[in-house]
Write a protein that holds these residues in place. Structure first.
Motif, PDB file in Angstrom:
ATOM      1  N   PRO A 194       1.052  -3.769   8.183  1.00  0.00           N
ATOM      2  CA  PRO A 194       1.813  -4.326   9.345  1.00  0.00           C
ATOM      3  C   PRO A 194       2.863  -5.448   9.019  1.00  0.00           C
ATOM      4  O   PRO A 194       3.835  -6.568  10.153  1.00  0.00           O
ATOM      5  CB  PRO A 194       1.164  -4.428  10.940  1.00  0.00           C
ATOM      6  CG  PRO A 194      -0.226  -4.170  10.926  1.00  0.00           C
ATOM      7  CD  PRO A 194      -0.262  -3.740   8.798  1.00  0.00           C
ATOM      8  N   ASN A 195       1.528  -6.203   8.390  1.00  0.00           N
ATOM      9  CA  ASN A 195       2.200  -7.822   8.523  1.00  0.00           C
ATOM     10  C   ASN A 195       2.515  -8.173   6.816  1.00  0.00           C
ATOM     11  O   ASN A 195       3.438  -9.218   5.991  1.00  0.00           O
ATOM     12  CB  ASN A 195       1.305  -9.045   8.365  1.00  0.00           C
ATOM     13  CG  ASN A 195       0.409  -8.587  10.607  1.00  0.00           C
ATOM     14  OD1 ASN A 195       2.181  -9.559  10.451  1.00  0.00           O
ATOM     15  ND2 ASN A 195      -0.311  -7.976  10.304  1.00  0.00           N
ATOM     16  N   GLY A 196       3.063  -6.828   6.025  1.00  0.00           N
ATOM     17  CA  GLY A 196       2.514  -7.141   4.158  1.00  0.00           C
ATOM     18  C   GLY A 196       2.560  -7.711   3.598  1.00  0.00           C
ATOM     19  O   GLY A 196       2.714  -8.112   2.320  1.00  0.00           O
ATOM     20  N   ASP A 197       0.866  -7.845   3.889  1.00  0.00           N
ATOM     21  CA  ASP A 197      -0.457  -8.703   2.948  1.00  0.00           C
ATOM     22  C   ASP A 197      -0.759  -7.539   2.589  1.00  0.00           C
ATOM     23  O   ASP A 197      -2.060  -7.650   3.420  1.00  0.00           O
ATOM     24  CB  ASP A 197      -0.259  -9.286   3.241  1.00  0.00           C
ATOM     25  CG  ASP A 197      -1.558 -10.259   1.869  1.00  0.00           C
ATOM     26  OD1 ASP A 197      -2.410  -9.628   1.128  1.00  0.00           O
ATOM     27  OD2 ASP A 197      -1.013 -11.508   1.632  1.00  0.00           O
ATOM     28  N   VAL A 198      -0.934  -6.675   1.731  1.00  0.00           N
ATOM     29  CA  VAL A 198      -2.467  -5.458   1.935  1.00  0.00           C
ATOM     30  C   VAL A 198      -3.444  -5.442   1.268  1.00  0.00           C
ATOM     31  O   VAL A 198      -4.406  -5.419   2.369  1.00  0.00           O
ATOM     32  CB  VAL A 198      -1.714  -4.595   1.009  1.00  0.00           C
ATOM     33  CG1 VAL A 198      -3.343  -3.532  -0.037  1.00  0.00           C
ATOM     34  CG2 VAL A 198      -1.076  -3.663   0.451  1.00  0.00           C
ATOM     35  N   GLY A 199      -3.663  -7.074   1.157  1.00  0.00           N
ATOM     36  CA  GLY A 199      -5.486  -7.090   0.993  1.00  0.00           C
ATOM     37  C   GLY A 199      -5.769  -7.878   2.510  1.00  0.00           C
ATOM     38  O   GLY A 199      -6.852  -7.858   2.438  1.00  0.00           O
ATOM     39  N   VAL A 200      -4.613  -8.747   2.773  1.00  0.00           N
ATOM     40  CA  VAL A 200      -4.725  -9.361   4.110  1.00  0.00           C
ATOM     41  C   VAL A 200      -5.117  -8.447   5.255  1.00  0.00           C
ATOM     42  O   VAL A 200      -6.129  -8.896   5.569  1.00  0.00           O
ATOM     43  CB  VAL A 200      -4.075 -10.718   4.514  1.00  0.00           C
ATOM     44  CG1 VAL A 200      -4.398 -11.245   5.598  1.00  0.00           C
ATOM     45  CG2 VAL A 200      -4.748 -12.078   3.660  1.00  0.00           C
ATOM     46  N   LYS A 205      -1.040   9.295  -0.026  1.00  0.00           N
ATOM     47  CA  LYS A 205       0.090   8.144  -0.174  1.00  0.00           C
ATOM     48  C   LYS A 205      -0.742   6.898   1.031  1.00  0.00           C
ATOM     49  O   LYS A 205      -1.421   7.437   1.572  1.00  0.00           O
ATOM     50  CB  LYS A 205       1.233   8.353   0.598  1.00  0.00           C
ATOM     51  CG  LYS A 205       1.948   9.585  -0.277  1.00  0.00           C
ATOM     52  CD  LYS A 205       3.083  10.203  -0.273  1.00  0.00           C
ATOM     53  CE  LYS A 205       3.698  10.795  -1.119  1.00  0.00           C
ATOM     54  NZ  LYS A 205       4.962  11.456  -0.261  1.00  0.00           N
ATOM     55  N   ALA A 206      -0.860   5.790   0.413  1.00  0.00           N
ATOM     56  CA  ALA A 206      -0.647   4.284   1.082  1.00  0.00           C
ATOM     57  C   ALA A 206       0.121   4.615   2.184  1.00  0.00           C
ATOM     58  O   ALA A 206       1.187   4.294   2.202  1.00  0.00           O
ATOM     59  CB  ALA A 206      -1.397   3.187   0.395  1.00  0.00           C
ATOM     60  N   VAL A 213      -5.205   3.092  -1.256  1.00  0.00           N
ATOM     61  CA  VAL A 213      -6.010   4.517  -1.437  1.00  0.00           C
ATOM     62  C   VAL A 213      -6.809   4.981  -2.240  1.00  0.00           C
ATOM     63  O   VAL A 213      -6.644   4.406  -3.639  1.00  0.00           O
ATOM     64  CB  VAL A 213      -5.216   5.727  -1.000  1.00  0.00           C
ATOM     65  CG1 VAL A 213      -4.476   5.619   0.237  1.00  0.00           C
ATOM     66  CG2 VAL A 213      -4.200   5.819  -1.844  1.00  0.00           C
ATOM     67  N   PRO A 214      -7.787   5.453  -2.414  1.00  0.00           N
ATOM     68  CA  PRO A 214      -8.713   5.447  -3.930  1.00  0.00           C
ATOM     69  C   PRO A 214      -7.333   6.092  -4.843  1.00  0.00           C
ATOM     70  O   PRO A 214      -7.436   7.167  -4.808  1.00  0.00           O
ATOM     71  CB  PRO A 214      -9.363   6.535  -3.867  1.00  0.00           C
ATOM     72  CG  PRO A 214      -9.699   5.888  -1.880  1.00  0.00           C
ATOM     73  CD  PRO A 214      -8.551   5.590  -1.274  1.00  0.00           C
ATOM     74  N   LYS A 215      -7.735   6.002  -6.167  1.00  0.00           N
ATOM     75  CA  LYS A 215      -6.751   6.789  -7.160  1.00  0.00           C
ATOM     76  C   LYS A 215      -7.503   8.010  -7.556  1.00  0.00           C
ATOM     77  O   LYS A 215      -6.739   8.906  -8.074  1.00  0.00           O
ATOM     78  CB  LYS A 215      -7.155   5.623  -8.399  1.00  0.00           C
ATOM     79  CG  LYS A 215      -6.156   4.724  -8.577  1.00  0.00           C
ATOM     80  CD  LYS A 215      -6.201   3.936  -8.943  1.00  0.00           C
ATOM     81  CE  LYS A 215      -5.336   2.301  -9.598  1.00  0.00           C
ATOM     82  NZ  LYS A 215      -5.379   1.255 -10.739  1.00  0.00           N
TER      83      LYS A 215
END
Length: 342
Positions: A242-248, A237-238, A229-231
């Motif tokens: 679902p797949n354990g990789d925030v970027g992907v 809160k983020a 989330v934007p700081k």
């Protein structure tokens, strides 16, 4: 009298730059609603039912081609990618056409895209399949790409001496994915992904393509929302991806956004809203930031929780994904397979 070689080159460069600048508004999309810094209108708080609001939307067909034949997605992996990351993205693309996923499913989401037709009445293809792939792990065009150099990356992939990507202008989609250490022009500030078509003067062919970047290091709060989330928004809160990789996991919705728009508007002359083709609003743009019933304004809509607390709204073949909805022109609002009223 024919222009000199140098004069012709100048004219060609000027034409290309003008086309690139004209393309810019087509591609501006972020996966979270635009908020002003220090906004008190937090992303989970207000429930505005945007998906039923059609008063100002005039989506029209402009007689251009859409992708009615079986769609093949050719992927270019630019930079360093983990095997696990590639697997998540491949499984999402494979899930678009599967009939085996439990509802609400990715293939159910694609059925809204299939409602769009060309001038003969032929629908967007049901079949979306993975094609060939090209790895560019040595950053052949550097770690900072412009819109022009993106087309050069695609050219390198389709003209490579070893295992070039096939050229399929009619039903091929070319998906350029950049790793988390690559900056692309306007990335994070204006866009998380975009689509257009290649210029024959650069690539040799007119190929519909999309670029999507991994934002995990550069701007996850912008392009991997809601898993980051934007700081500048206090108290937000983020959610767990679902797949354990925030970027992907953040990339998945952007990839879906671009594939849906490439299928319905591959040459920017088919389905879009607005009078000016240089400034079209496409079927995914109309549903930016909407993932479930009640979405719109600053609210994502109602999503689902996995047994481990991860947030998603669609099932794939073996995985779960969070994918934004798309515009249904029959009912004139955003729809998705996880809608509560269907």
């Amino acid at each position: 009298m024919a222009p000199s070689t140098s004069h012709a080159s100048v004219l060609l460069i000027a034409t290309i730059l003008a086309l690139l600048l004209a393309a810019t508004p087509i591609t501006c999309w972020r996966p979270w609603p635009h908020l002003k810094p220090n906004s008190s209108d937090l992303l989970y708080d207000s429930s505005k039912k945007f998906e039923g609001s059609s008063e100002f939307v005039h989506l029209r067909y402009h007689m251009g081609p859409v992708l009615t034949g079986n769609i093949t997605v050719h992927t270019i992996w630019y930079g360093r990618w983990e095997k696990s990351q590639k697997k998540i993205i491949r499984e999402f693309i494979n899930s678009i056409s599967t009939v085996n996923a439990r509802p609400p499913s990715v293939s159910g989401w694609w059925r809204t895209v299939q409602l769009y037709t060309d001038q003969t009445g032929a629908n967007i293809s049901h079949t979306v399949q993975l094609g060939q792939e090209k790895n560019d792990r040595f950053y052949s065009h550097g770690k900072s790409l412009t819109r022009l150099s993106i087309q050069s990356v695609i050219k390198s992939a389709v003209t490579a001496k070893s295992k070039p990507l096939p050229t399929n202008p009619k039903n091929g989609l070319y998906l350029l994915l950049t790793s988390d250490d690559v900056y692309v022009q306007d990335f994070c500030g204006q866009v998380c992904g975009f689509h257009y078509f290649t210029f024959p003067s650069i690539v040799g062919y007119t190929l519909p393509y999309a670029w999507v970047g991994n934002s995990e290091k550069l701007c996850p709060g912008v392009c991997a929302y809601p898993f980051s989330v934007p700081k500048y928004i206090p108290g937000l809160k983020a959610l767990k991806s679902p797949n354990g990789d925030v970027g992907v996991d953040g990339m998945i919705s952007v990839i879906a956004h671009e594939i849906a728009e490439l299928a319905t508007n591959p040459l920017v002359n088919a389905w879009y809203a607005g009078q000016d083709p240089s400034f079209p609003v496409e079927i995914a743009d109309l549903c930016e930031g909407i993932y479930g019933t009640g979405g719109g304004g600053s609210y994502t809509g109602q999503m689902l929780l996995d047994h481990d607390g991860a947030t998603y709204n669609m099932n794939g073949i073996r995985r779960k994904f969070l994918v934004q909805w798309v515009w249904n022109h029959f009912v004139s609002y955003c729809t998705g397979p996880n809608a509560l009223d269907q």
